[in-house]
Enzyme design. Structure first.
Site, PDB file in Angstrom:
ATOM      1  N   ASP A  69      16.537  32.514  -9.631  1.00  0.00           N
ATOM      2  CA  ASP A  69      17.745  31.715  -9.834  1.00  0.00           C
ATOM      3  C   ASP A  69      19.017  32.551  -9.658  1.00  0.00           C
ATOM      4  OD1 ASP A  69      17.520  28.965 -10.438  1.00  0.00           O
ATOM      5  OD2 ASP A  69      16.781  29.377 -12.461  1.00  0.00           O
ATOM      6  N   LYS A 122      10.452  21.037  -6.850  1.00  0.00           N
ATOM      7  CA  LYS A 122      10.331  22.484  -6.622  1.00  0.00           C
ATOM      8  C   LYS A 122       8.866  22.864  -6.425  1.00  0.00           C
ATOM      9  CE  LYS A 122      14.578  23.536  -9.092  1.00  0.00           C
ATOM     10  NZ  LYS A 122      15.244  23.886 -10.359  1.00  0.00           N
ATOM     11  N   GLN A 147      13.857  25.997 -16.169  1.00  0.00           N
ATOM     12  CA  GLN A 147      14.752  24.884 -15.829  1.00  0.00           C
ATOM     13  C   GLN A 147      15.788  24.667 -16.929  1.00  0.00           C
ATOM     14  OE1 GLN A 147      14.726  23.316 -12.911  1.00  0.00           O
ATOM     15  NE2 GLN A 147      16.238  21.744 -13.379  1.00  0.00           N
TER      16      GLN A 147
HETATM   17  N1  GUN Z   1      19.095  22.927 -13.599  1.00  0.00           N
HETATM   18  C1  GUN Z   1      19.801  22.351 -12.597  1.00  0.00           C
HETATM   19  N2  GUN Z   1      19.866  23.177 -11.536  1.00  0.00           N
HETATM   20  C2  GUN Z   1      19.177  24.287 -11.861  1.00  0.00           C
HETATM   21  C3  GUN Z   1      18.860  25.487 -11.166  1.00  0.00           C
HETATM   22  O1  GUN Z   1      19.263  25.732 -10.018  1.00  0.00           O
HETATM   23  N3  GUN Z   1      18.102  26.386 -11.847  1.00  0.00           N
HETATM   24  C4  GUN Z   1      17.673  26.156 -13.117  1.00  0.00           C
HETATM   25  N4  GUN Z   1      16.955  27.096 -13.700  1.00  0.00           N
HETATM   26  N5  GUN Z   1      17.948  25.053 -13.784  1.00  0.00           N
HETATM   27  C5  GUN Z   1      18.691  24.121 -13.165  1.00  0.00           C
END
Ligand code: GUN
Length: 296
Positions: free
Chosen positions: A121, A54, A98
């Protein structure tokens, strides 16, 4: 093989290109870059890989990327204080904590503390509510990426039968809302659904998001249906090796479906591209710079 293979990697590259092309105009008008801050608590190896990806993608798009790494023993109050500080920081447009979080931290409390207008998100209950009521808000990245792939492949989705397998807050429920918003007839199937194969056989569009390797078989699929596979499952490939498979038995389903996403290279790459898109949208909104959403 009869199905068209939906190339999510190429679609994600195009979306990332469109986002990156809009960043300089924002920077000129706002006097700063769009900024995404990712918070990682603990050392879960899969999460560390995602978070690095990311950060790299955010920088590659010309945006400001910050990653805050906290030890696994971080307490909930400490994390909530950090989120509040990020909410108040005008250089931060998007906040992503995350998941999963360590057991001592209540994920719902963390999500609910993020400013909904920085919730790239789309997990905050306000954004879930906006999606459910047709208001403008942030939509979770993976289902929005799936919808973009479907619309690129099929055009107008109105009137189609869609079956979403899985009812998570992160994928299944928002996916169903998005398809309803496109005027599909939507069924959400789950672990208690009776005769799941018969339900899935009705579908013109199948979205599989259950986390069960290769569960969806060829004889579940109506010939010509579009199949979107959200699953990422690592399975034993023998000789000490592993390989990634989706929730769909790709080789056999591809003989029946009209179009299908591969794993890897289907939905996965779209998730980060949509995160960049959501961050760019957040930046425009937070800085009061207009954005023609038709452009991304
Ligand atoms: N963990 C796995 N996928 C995601 C996501 O799209 N966002 C977040 N915040 N955590 C994750």
């Amino acid at each position: 093989m009869s199905a068209a293979i939906i190339d999510g990697k190429a679609a994600a590259e195009r979306l990332r290109g469109r986002v990156a092309a809009l960043v300089p105009d924002f920077a000129t008008k706002a006097g700063r870059q769009p900024g995404l801050t990712v918070v990682l608590v603990g050392e879960d190896p899969a999460s560390a890989v995602y978070v690095r990806a990311k950060g790299k993608a955010t920088e590659a798009a010309g945006m400001k990327s910050d990653t805050i790494r906290l030890p696994a023993g971080t307490g909930q109050d400490e994390l909530l204080d950090l989120v509040r500080a990020l909410n108040a920081d005008a250089s931060v447009d998007g906040i992503l904590v995350q998941l999963p979080l360590p057991a001592q931290i209540n994920e719902n409390a963390v999500i609910a503390t993020i400013d909904p207008n920085k919730d790239v998100d789309g997990f905050h209950p306000v954004n879930a509510g906006r999606l459910a009521t047709g208001l403008y808000g942030f939509v979770p990245c993976t289902p929005l990426g799936c919808l973009m792939l479907l619309k690129e492949q099929l055009g107008d989705l109105a009137g189609r039968e869609a079956v979403v397998i899985g009812r998570s807050n992160i994928v299944g429920k928002p996916m169903a809302q998005l398809l309803l918003g496109e005027s599909c007839t939507v069924t959400i199937a789950h672990s208690k659904t009776r005769d799941l194969p018969a339900v899935v056989r009705r579908a013109d569009i199948v979205v599989a998001a259950v986390g069960r390797p290769e569960m969806v078989k060829a004889d579940w699929i109506k010939p010509g249906a579009a199949v979107i596979d959200v699953g990422i499952n690592r399975i034993d490939a023998g000789e000490g090796k592993t390989r990634l498979v989706g929730d769909v038995a790709f080789d056999e389903v591809a003989q029946v479906a009209g179009a299908i996403t591969p794993v890897p290279g289907g939905v996965g790459p779209m998730t980060i591209a949509v995160l960049l898109r959501n961050t760019l949208v957040a930046a425009h909104r937070n800085a009061g710079v207009p954005l023609d959403k038709g452009t991304i």
